[in-house]
Design a protein around this motif. Structure first.
Motif, short mmCIF file in Angstrom:
data_model
loop_
_atom_site.label_atom_id
_atom_site.label_comp_id
_atom_site.label_asym_id
_atom_site.label_seq_id
_atom_site.Cartn_x
_atom_site.Cartn_y
_atom_site.Cartn_z
N ALA A 26 0.82 -1.21 0.00
CA ALA A 26 0.00 0.00 0.00
C ALA A 26 0.85 1.26 0.00
CB ALA A 26 -0.93 0.00 1.21
N HIS A 27 2.11 1.14 0.45
CA HIS A 27 2.98 2.31 0.52
C HIS A 27 4.13 2.22 -0.48
CE1 HIS A 27 0.84 2.44 4.35
NE2 HIS A 27 1.07 3.74 4.35
N ALA A 28 3.93 1.44 -1.53
CA ALA A 28 4.96 1.34 -2.57
C ALA A 28 5.14 2.69 -3.26
CB ALA A 28 4.56 0.28 -3.59
N PRO A 29 6.38 3.08 -3.57
CA PRO A 29 6.62 4.38 -4.25
C PRO A 29 6.22 4.30 -5.72
CG PRO A 29 8.68 3.19 -3.94
CD PRO A 29 7.62 2.37 -3.26
N LYS A 30 4.99 4.70 -6.03
CA LYS A 30 4.43 4.51 -7.37
C LYS A 30 5.25 5.24 -8.44
CE LYS A 30 -0.33 3.66 -5.90
NZ LYS A 30 0.04 3.42 -4.50
N ARG A 31 5.74 6.43 -8.13
CA ARG A 31 6.50 7.18 -9.14
C ARG A 31 7.82 6.47 -9.44
NH1 ARG A 31 7.02 13.54 -8.45
NH2 ARG A 31 4.79 13.22 -8.87
N VAL A 32 8.48 5.96 -8.40
CA VAL A 32 9.74 5.24 -8.60
C VAL A 32 9.49 3.98 -9.42
CG1 VAL A 32 11.61 4.01 -7.46
CG2 VAL A 32 10.78 6.18 -6.51
N LEU A 33 8.39 3.26 -9.12
CA LEU A 33 8.08 2.05 -9.86
C LEU A 33 7.78 2.37 -11.33
CD1 LEU A 33 5.90 0.14 -7.25
CD2 LEU A 33 8.26 -0.33 -7.90
N SER A 34 7.15 3.52 -11.58
CA SER A 34 6.88 3.92 -12.96
C SER A 34 8.19 4.17 -13.70
CB SER A 34 6.01 5.18 -12.97
OG SER A 34 5.85 5.67 -14.27
N TRP A 35 9.13 4.82 -13.03
CA TRP A 35 10.44 5.06 -13.65
C TRP A 35 11.17 3.74 -13.91
CZ3 TRP A 35 12.08 9.39 -9.72
CH2 TRP A 35 11.37 10.57 -10.02
N LEU A 36 11.04 2.81 -12.97
CA LEU A 36 11.69 1.51 -13.14
C LEU A 36 11.10 0.75 -14.33
CD1 LEU A 36 12.12 0.28 -9.44
CD2 LEU A 36 13.93 0.87 -11.07
N ALA A 37 9.77 0.86 -14.50
CA ALA A 37 9.15 0.20 -15.64
C ALA A 37 9.70 0.74 -16.96
CB ALA A 37 7.63 0.38 -15.58
N ARG A 38 9.88 2.06 -17.00
CA ARG A 38 10.46 2.67 -18.20
C ARG A 38 11.90 2.24 -18.39
NH1 ARG A 38 8.28 8.91 -17.40
NH2 ARG A 38 6.03 8.41 -17.46
N TYR A 39 12.63 2.15 -17.28
CA TYR A 39 14.03 1.73 -17.35
C TYR A 39 14.14 0.32 -17.93
CZ TYR A 39 18.51 -0.08 -15.66
OH TYR A 39 19.73 -0.68 -15.57
N HIS A 40 13.31 -0.60 -17.43
CA HIS A 40 13.38 -1.98 -17.91
C HIS A 40 12.93 -2.08 -19.37
CE1 HIS A 40 14.65 -3.68 -14.18
NE2 HIS A 40 13.60 -3.23 -13.52
N THR A 41 11.97 -1.23 -19.75
CA THR A 41 11.56 -1.20 -21.16
C THR A 41 12.72 -0.76 -22.04
OG1 THR A 41 9.27 -0.68 -20.54
CG2 THR A 41 9.93 -0.16 -22.79
N TRP A 42 13.43 0.26 -21.58
CA TRP A 42 14.61 0.73 -22.32
C TRP A 42 15.67 -0.35 -22.40
CZ3 TRP A 42 19.56 1.57 -20.16
CH2 TRP A 42 20.48 2.15 -21.02
N ARG A 43 15.86 -1.11 -21.28
CA ARG A 43 16.87 -2.17 -21.25
C ARG A 43 16.54 -3.29 -22.24
NH1 ARG A 43 21.70 -3.03 -18.97
NH2 ARG A 43 21.05 -4.92 -17.88
N ARG A 44 15.25 -3.51 -22.50
CA ARG A 44 14.87 -4.56 -23.44
C ARG A 44 15.08 -4.13 -24.88
NH1 ARG A 44 10.33 -4.82 -20.01
NH2 ARG A 44 9.02 -3.86 -21.63
N GLY A 45 15.34 -2.83 -25.08
CA GLY A 45 15.59 -2.35 -26.45
C GLY A 45 14.30 -2.07 -27.15
#
Length: 719
Positions: free
Chosen positions: A700-719
Motif C-alpha cells: 500500500a505504501h509502494a513508491p508509485k513514481r519510482v516504480l513507474s520510472w523503473l518500468a520505463r528503465y526496464h523497457t529501455w533495457r529490453r531495447g
C-alpha cells in the motif's frame, strides 16, 4: 496549515540569512559592542524611551530567532540602562523572546515529532512534563551554562502550558540576568565572557539549579513525615518484605525478593496460585480444549473424516480439568517457594501499621511480623449483581463453577451466562460445545464491547454457530422461582422476557479484594481498586500494591509485570525507582476463533483523536490456515499515517494469542513492519500471517513514481 508552517519557516530563514549577510553578528560580539558603545550611549541620552523600546524589540527578535549574541545584548543593556532599568527591560524581553521561540517550535515542529515517535511514549513524557515540568524548567533556567535557546525549542515539543513556560522562564532567568546586567555596567573593563562566569560562580549557579529538586525532595520528606506521624517505627525489622496474596502478583513479588536475597514472607489464606491457577486461566483453558475436541469430532467431515456426536462423560471432563490444575500446582506450591528462599505462611494477613503485619494462621495461631516494605497483591473476586431473588435461585461464578460442575454427571441442560465479556464468552461457547443449551445475556449493545465492532460481530457469529443464544441489549431485572422452575427475567425494548435455567453463571466482571486487610484503618486510599502512584506506591512510600487489586488491567501477565516494579521499588526505591510501563499490554480472549490484541484498536484510536491507517490481511489467504481447515479471521494493524510504526494490532483466528507475540516484541522495542517483513518465517506456518500483513502495508505504501520510472528503465533495457 502546512503552507502556513512553510511560510513561517522561510520567513525565519530569511531573517537569519539577512542577519548574517549584513554582518550584524559582528555587533553582537564583545569587541563589536565595546566599539559601538559610545554611539549607543549618545543615542540613548538623546532619545531614552525610543532607545529602550528599540532595544527591547531587538532583544526579543534575537531571542525568538535563537541568534547568537543574547549574552552580549544583556551586557549592553547593563552598560546602557544601568542595573535596575537594564534588569527590568532584559528580564521581560528575554522571557517574551523565549516564549515566541517556544510557540514557533510548538507550531512548526511538535506535530511532526509526535508523528515520528511512539505515541504512548510521548504521552508518558507529556504526563511527566505536566506533573513536574515547572520544576524541571526552573532548574534548567537557573543554570546559564545550559543553552537557553535549546530549552526554548525542546520545551515547545512538550505538553507544558505556554503560560507556565513564560512565568517559570521569567523567574528562573532572573538570577542569571542580574549577573550579566551587573557585569555590563562595567563593560569597558571586560576582556572576555569568562570573566563574568568564574568557576566559583558557575558552581553557585549549579547549586542554585538544584534548589527546585531539593525543594521537591524536602516537600516529599515533609509529606512522608506527616503520613507516618501517628505511627511508631520499629528500631529493626523481622523482614525486608512481606507479600500479601499468592496469586500471580504475589508470587512474582516474593520470587524477585528471594532472588536478590531479601528476607521475604508470603502470606496466603486460600490456595497457592490464586485465581489464575485454581479458578481462571488454567481450568478454563483445560475446559476449552476438551470442548474444542468435542466440536472437532462433531464436525470431523470438515477434515475428510466421518463426523459423529462425541460420546463422553462430563464428570470425566471436569476430572481432567482438576487434574490439569493439580499438574500445574507444583509450579506455585508452598514447597517450591520455600525451596526458593521464601517463607510461606498460610493464613489471613492484616496490616496493623505501616511496618507491622498480623497473621492469623489457618491453624488459629496469631503472629506479628515487622517489615521494612509490604506488597499488597490480594487480587479480585467475581462481582455478583444485586438482582432481586438471585440468592433464592442460586448462582455460580468463575470461582465456584469448577467444584459445582465436578459433581455433575452431565453438563447443565439449560445454562444462562450473565455477561458478554471475555470470561462469559469463553465459558458460554465451551459449555455449548459440551452439550448445554446456553443463553448469554449482555446489557450492552454487543458482546466483547472493548473490541472493534467487527470483532464483536465475529465473536457473536462464532458463538451462535455453536448453539449459544446471544441476547444483547437485554437488562437483567430479577430472578424468581415459579412452580419449582428457576427463571431470570430480562427486559428489552420495554418488554420483559422470562428465561428458564438449571444453572446461572454470573460473569459480569471482577472487583478488587479490599476488605479485611487493614487498609481502611491505615487510611490507604481505595475506590474500585487501591490508589497508587506511577511507582505502585500507596500513600505510604513503603507499602506497594500490584495485580488485580490495583488495575487497570486484570490479567495474570500484567499482575506479574506490575509485581516486578512493586518489588524492585520496594526493595531498592531508596536508590532508584521505576515507573510502571503500560505502553505495550497484550491480551487474548480464548474463544474459537481466538481474539488477541495489543495497543490501540480502531474504536480507541477514534475516541482519542489519534490519526491512523489500517492494514488488513485475511487469514483465508494463508496456506497453513487453508491446510488446517481454519481459513477464517484476519490480522488488522493500525499504524501512524505513512509510517510503519504500529499503534496496535488485533488478530482474530486460530492461534491468535501466539501470533500476537511477534507484534508485542516489535512494539515494545520500537520495531516497524519493515523489520517484520524482512524476517524469515518458516513455511508453512501460522506465523507467516504476520509477514504477509506487513507485506500488505508495504504494498500500500509502494513508491508509485519510482516504480513507474523503473518500468520505463526496464523497457529501455529490453531495447
Amino acid at each position: 496549515m502546512l503552507m502556513k508552517k512553510l511560510f513561517l519557516v522561510l520567513l525565519m530563514v530569511l531573517a537569519v540569512s539577512l542577519f548574517f549577510y549584513f554582518d550584524l553578528n559582528k555587533l553582537l560580539t564583545l569587541d563589536g559592542m565595546k566599539a559601538s558603545l559610545s554611539t549607543f550611549e549618545a543615542w540613548r541620552a538623546s532619545s531614552p524611551l525610543l532607545a529602550a523600546g528599540l532595544y527591547f524589540l531587538i532583544y526579543v527578535l534575537v531571542t525568538a530567532l535563537s541568534l547568537p549574541g543574547a549574552a552580549i545584548m544583556t551586557l549592553a543593556g547593563g552598560a546602557l540602562f544601568g542595573l535596575l532599568t537594564g534588569t527590568i527591560i532584559i528580564s521581560f524581553a528575554s522571557s517574551v523572546g523565549a516564549l515566541l521561540a517556544f510557540l514557533v517550535s510548538r507550531y512548526v515542529l511538535r506535530d511532526t515529532v509526535h508523528a515520528k515517535f511512539d505515541g504512548e511514549r510521548l504521552r508518558a513524557i507529556n504526563a511527566g512534563i505536566r506533573r513536574d515540568g515547572a520544576f524541571y524548567l526552573f532548574t534548567l533556567r537557573l543554570i546559564p551554562a545550559f543553552p537557553f535557546f535549546l530549552i526554548n525549542l525542546l520545551m515547545g515539543l512538550t505538553a507544558i502550558r505556554a503560560v507556565t513556560f513564560y512565568w517559570v522562564s521569567q523567574l528562573g532567568m532572573l538570577a542569571g540576568t542580574i549577573v550579566y546586567v551587573n557585569a555590563g555596567t562595567q563593560l569597558a573593563q571586560l576582556d572576555s565572557l569568562s570573566g563574568i562566569l568564574s568557576p566559583a560562580l558557575l558552581f553557585s549557579f549549579a547549586l542554585l539549579g538544584l534548589f527546585p529538586l531539593l525543594a521537591k525532595k524536602a516537600v516529599a520528606l515533609i509529606k512522608r513525615r506527616r503520613i507516618y506521624a501517628r505511627w511508631q517505627k520499629p528500631a529493626g525489622f523481622d523482614r525486608n518484605m512481606i507479600v500479601i496474596g499468592a496469586g500471580a502478583g504475589g508470587l512474582v513479588s516474593a520470587y524477585i525478593a528471594a532472588a536478590v536475597k531479601a528476607k521475604v514472607t508470603l502470606i496466603e489464606a486460600g490456595k497457592m496460585g490464586g485465581d489464575c491457577l485454581n479458578y481462571g486461566c488454567v481450568p478454563s483453558k483445560a475446559l476449552i480444549r476438551s470442548a474444542k475436541l468435542a466440536h472437532q469430532m462433531r464436525h470431523a467431515d470438515h477434515y475428510g473424516l466421518t463426523g459423529d456426536e462425541p460420546r463422553f462423560s462430563f464428570k470425566q471432563v471436569m476430572e481432567r480439568v482438576h487434574e490439569v490444575i493439580g499438574k500445574v500446582a507444583p509450579h506455585d506450591s508452598v514447597e517450591r517457594y520455600t525451596d526458593l528462599g521464601v517463607e510461606v505462611l498460610q493464613g489471613y494477613a492484616r496490616i496493623v501499621d505501616p511496618w507491622t503485619v498480623e497473621v492469623t494462621l489457618n491453624g488459629g495461631e496469631v503472629q506479628r511480623l515487622t517489615t521494612r516494605t509490604i506488597v499488597i497483591a490480594t487480587g479480585a473476586r467475581p462481582f455478583v449483581p444485586p438482582l432481586p431473588g438471585i440468592d433464592e435461585v442460586g448462582y455460580l461464578t468463575s470461582d465456584t463453577l469448577w467444584d459445582a460442575f465436578a459433581r455433575l454427571d452431565t453438563a447443565p441442560a439449560r445454562l444462562v451466562v450473565l455477561g458478554g465479556g471475555p470470561i462469559g464468552c469463553e465459558l458460554a461457547q465451551s459449555m455449548a460445545r459440551l452439550g448445554s443449551h446456553v443463553t448469554q445475556i449482555e446489557m450492552a449493545p454487543r458482546i466483547m464491547a472493548r473490541e472493534d465492532e467487527e470483532v464483536s460481530a465475529l465473536a457473536r457469529a462464532a458463538l451462535e454457530r455453536d448453539g449459544v443464544r446471544v441476547l444483547t441489549g437485554y437488562k437483567a431485572l430479577r430472578c424468581e422461582v415459579k412452580e419449582g422452575r428457576k427463571l431470570i427475567v430480562v427486559e428489552h425494548d420495554g418488554e420483559e422476557l422470562a428465561i428458564e435455567f438449571d444453572e446461572l453463571l454470573c460473569a459480569v466482571g471482577r472487583v478488587a479484594r479490599l476488605e479485611g486487610y487493614g487498609l481502611e484503618e491505615l487510611g490507604i486510599e481505595t475506590g474500585r481498586t487501591i490508589n497508587t502512584n506511577e511507582y505502585l506506591e500507596t500513600i505510604y512510600p513503603n507499602i506497594y500494591a500490584a495485580g488485580d487489586v490495583v488495575g487497570p488491567y486484570q490479567f495474570t501477565h500484567t499482575a506479574a509485570h506490575q509485581a516486578w516494579y512493586a518489588s524492585v521499588n520496594a526493595l531498592f526505591g531508596h536508590l532508584k525507582r521505576f515507573r510502571v510501563d503500560y505502553r505495550v499490554i497484550p491480551w487474548t480472549t480464548f474463544i474459537d476463533p481466538e481474539v488477541a490484541r495489543v495497543g490501540l484498536n480502531e474504536q480507541e484510536a477514534k475516541a482519542q483523536g489519534i490519526a491512523y491507517e489500517v492494514t488488513r490481511y485475511g487469514l483465508d489467504d494463508l496456506d497453513r490456515a487453508i491446510a488446517d481447515g481454519a481459513a477464517h479471521g484476519f490480522v488488522k494493524i493500525l499504524t501512524l499515517p505513512g509510517k510503519d510504526r504500529m499503534l496496535g494490532v488485533t488478530i482474530a483466528g486460530e492461534h491468535a494469542g501466539d501470533l500476537l507475540a511477534e507484534f508485542v516484541l516489535a512494539m515494545k522495542h520500537g520495531l516497524g513492519l519493515n523489520k517484520i517483513l524482512g524476517t524469515i518465517h518458516t513455511y508453512p506456518t501460522w506465523a507467516e500471517a504476520n509477514k504477509y500483513a506487513a507485506g500488505e502495508w508495504k504494498r500500500a505504501h509502494a513508491p508509485k513514481r519510482v516504480l513507474s520510472w523503473l518500468a520505463r528503465y526496464h523497457t529501455w533495457r529490453r531495447g
